[in-house]
Design an enzyme around this catalytic site. Structure first.
Site, PDB file in Angstrom:
ATOM      1  N   SER A 174     -18.162  11.006 -69.261  1.00  0.00           N
ATOM      2  CA  SER A 174     -17.135  11.886 -69.813  1.00  0.00           C
ATOM      3  C   SER A 174     -16.465  12.697 -68.718  1.00  0.00           C
ATOM      4  O   SER A 174     -16.957  12.771 -67.601  1.00  0.00           O
ATOM      5  CB  SER A 174     -17.758  12.851 -70.840  1.00  0.00           C
ATOM      6  OG  SER A 174     -18.385  12.144 -71.889  1.00  0.00           O
TER       7      SER A 174
ATOM      8  N   SER B 115     -17.067   7.590 -73.842  1.00  0.00           N
ATOM      9  CA  SER B 115     -16.614   8.648 -72.938  1.00  0.00           C
ATOM     10  C   SER B 115     -15.927   9.763 -73.705  1.00  0.00           C
ATOM     11  O   SER B 115     -15.115   9.515 -74.595  1.00  0.00           O
ATOM     12  CB  SER B 115     -15.641   8.064 -71.898  1.00  0.00           C
ATOM     13  OG  SER B 115     -15.316   9.016 -70.913  1.00  0.00           O
TER      14      SER B 115
ATOM     15  N   ASP C 100     -13.290  12.273 -73.107  1.00  0.00           N
ATOM     16  CA  ASP C 100     -12.198  12.627 -72.193  1.00  0.00           C
ATOM     17  C   ASP C 100     -11.384  13.729 -72.864  1.00  0.00           C
ATOM     18  O   ASP C 100     -10.463  13.454 -73.640  1.00  0.00           O
ATOM     19  CB  ASP C 100     -11.340  11.404 -71.889  1.00  0.00           C
ATOM     20  CG  ASP C 100     -12.135  10.305 -71.219  1.00  0.00           C
ATOM     21  OD1 ASP C 100     -13.111   9.825 -71.834  1.00  0.00           O
ATOM     22  OD2 ASP C 100     -11.793   9.906 -70.102  1.00  0.00           O
TER      23      ASP C 100
END
Length: 406
Positions: A285, A323, A325
């Site tokens: 991340s 992830s 983001d």
């Protein structure tokens, strides 16, 4: 990282103050990132912004849940000078939402951000959030209720389930926040993070627009912990540095399922980097905070936040399924816009003049991530997992090979 494990004491784990950064940043190496920066090349080049860290490091060896090894911390960002509680216009954008940033519902609804921003490890979000409330009360902010902004990435080198970040550490990070140069690398919330297969952490950069473009300053701070096929200025750095892959200094069995089968660290180096497995693509991340003194309204700040992903794309990220983001952008312009009395006046940059800020966001994001990776020294954490700092000299060699540097 420039910190000795022996410096950590007391029951709650003594936090380590920031030290002088010794590893070179991208521009120190001569990497020709585009665009002029502010004096610190940091988010703190936007007047009034301050950043502080608390870094927690203790123990080594196999993970013992609740005890360690500990590789974690907190990073705090004050959007206005200490004691100034005037809300700022803000907006958020999730490139991929496998992560957490508290308090954003009210940002989306109201267009304002109230109070500081804190970054930490995934399982410490609740502790840090609660501590932020008490710190604001202690420091004179008056509110009926509030929604602290706390964002996370997962610190894989840490005993994450041990929740070693305590309220005192969040308070210390806020107390230590100051303007000027920002300590980067494996510090604060970035202590236990990985990035693009190397050691990750905190990084920052800024851009200053020309007088003709308004002379505005824009700064970016990242906590990078994402996976991708690392590129710098278009150069495939990952394929040029193939001998410093993640590895462990311990023998099997390790304690966490995802660590099983991890290669042993050979003497004097790391594991050979193999093609990224399909189930590991995009793992990890990144949190990115963008600040500017340009007079932007919330809908324009969301446009700024969306451009962060273009900077990460340059670096080889594809914002994979696992992830988080998460991006937040705010403007320190228009003080008093949240005043409940009367009808506050405000200014707005015309949309036709916003392009230079888009470009600044993309460029500063790329440089901030590279600065984070260059600053982070090799670290060995829980289960003997070792992540190597990105070697600046080898990055320069790769850039010269592809004619990005002379």
């Amino acid at each position: 990282m420039r910190l000795a494990i022996s410096l950590v004491v007391i029951v709650l784990l003594t936090s380590i103050p920031a030290t002088t950064q010794t590893r070179p940043r991208g521009r120190d190496l001569g990497i020709p990132f585009p665009g002029p920066t502010g004096p610190a090349n940091a988010i703190t080049d936007v007047a009034g912004i301050a950043v502080g860290h608390v870094t927690l490091i203790e123990g080594e060896g196999k993970l013992v849940p609740g005890k360690g090894p500990i590789r974690t911390g907190v990073t705090a960002i004050l959007p206005r000078p200490r004691g100034n509680w005037d809300p700022v216009f803000a907006a958020t954008f999730n490139q991929n939402g496998n992560g957490d940033m508290t308090g954003i519902n009210w940002i989306k609804e109201s267009g304002f951000m109230e109070g500081p921003i804190l970054l930490t490890g995934t399982h410490s979000v609740g502790t840090v959030r609660d501590a932020a409330i008490q710190w604001q009360l202690k420091n004179g902010r008056d509110f009926v209720f509030t929604y602290p902004i706390v964002a996370e990435t997962f610190d894989s080198l840490n005993d994450a389930n041990g929740e070693h970040v305590k309220p005192i550490h969040a308070s210390q990070a806020l107390d230590r926040a100051k303007p000027g140069p920002v300590e980067e690398g494996a510090v604060g919330g970035g202590t236990g993070m990985a990035c693009n297969g190397f050691k990750g952490g905190i990084g920052t950069s800024s851009r200053v627009l020309s007088a003709a473009q308004g002379g505005y300053t824009l700064g970016v701070l990242v906590q990078c912990n994402y996976g991708g096929d690392l590129r710098i200025l278009g150069v495939p750095v990952r394929s040029e540095i193939t001998d410093l892959g993640q590895c462990t200094v311990l023998s099997e069995p390790l304690t966490r399922p995802w660590t099983r089968g991890m290669p042993r660290c050979p003497a004097g180096g790391g594991a050979n980097i193999a093609p990224i497995a399909e189930d590991e693509q995009g793992r990890g991340s990144i949190v990115v905070i963008v600040a500017t003194d340009a007079p932007l309204l919330p809908h324009q700040l969301e446009r700024i936040a969306r451009r962060v992903g273009m900077g990460l794309g340059r670096l080889g990220s594809w914002a994979g399924n696992s992830s988080g983001d998460l991006f937040l952008a705010f403007s320190t312009a228009n003080p008093g816009a949240a005043n409940p009395v009367g009808t506050p006046s405000m200014t707005m940059l015309p949309n036709d003049r916003i392009n230079p800020l888009f470009q600044a966001t993309i460029d500063a994001t790329e440089e901030a991530v590279v600065n984070a990776m260059l600053a982070a020294q090799t670290m060995t954490g829980a289960d003997g997992i070792r992540l190597f700092g990105l070697p600046g000299d080898r990055v320069v060699t790769a850039l010269k090979k592809y004619n990005r540097m002379k």
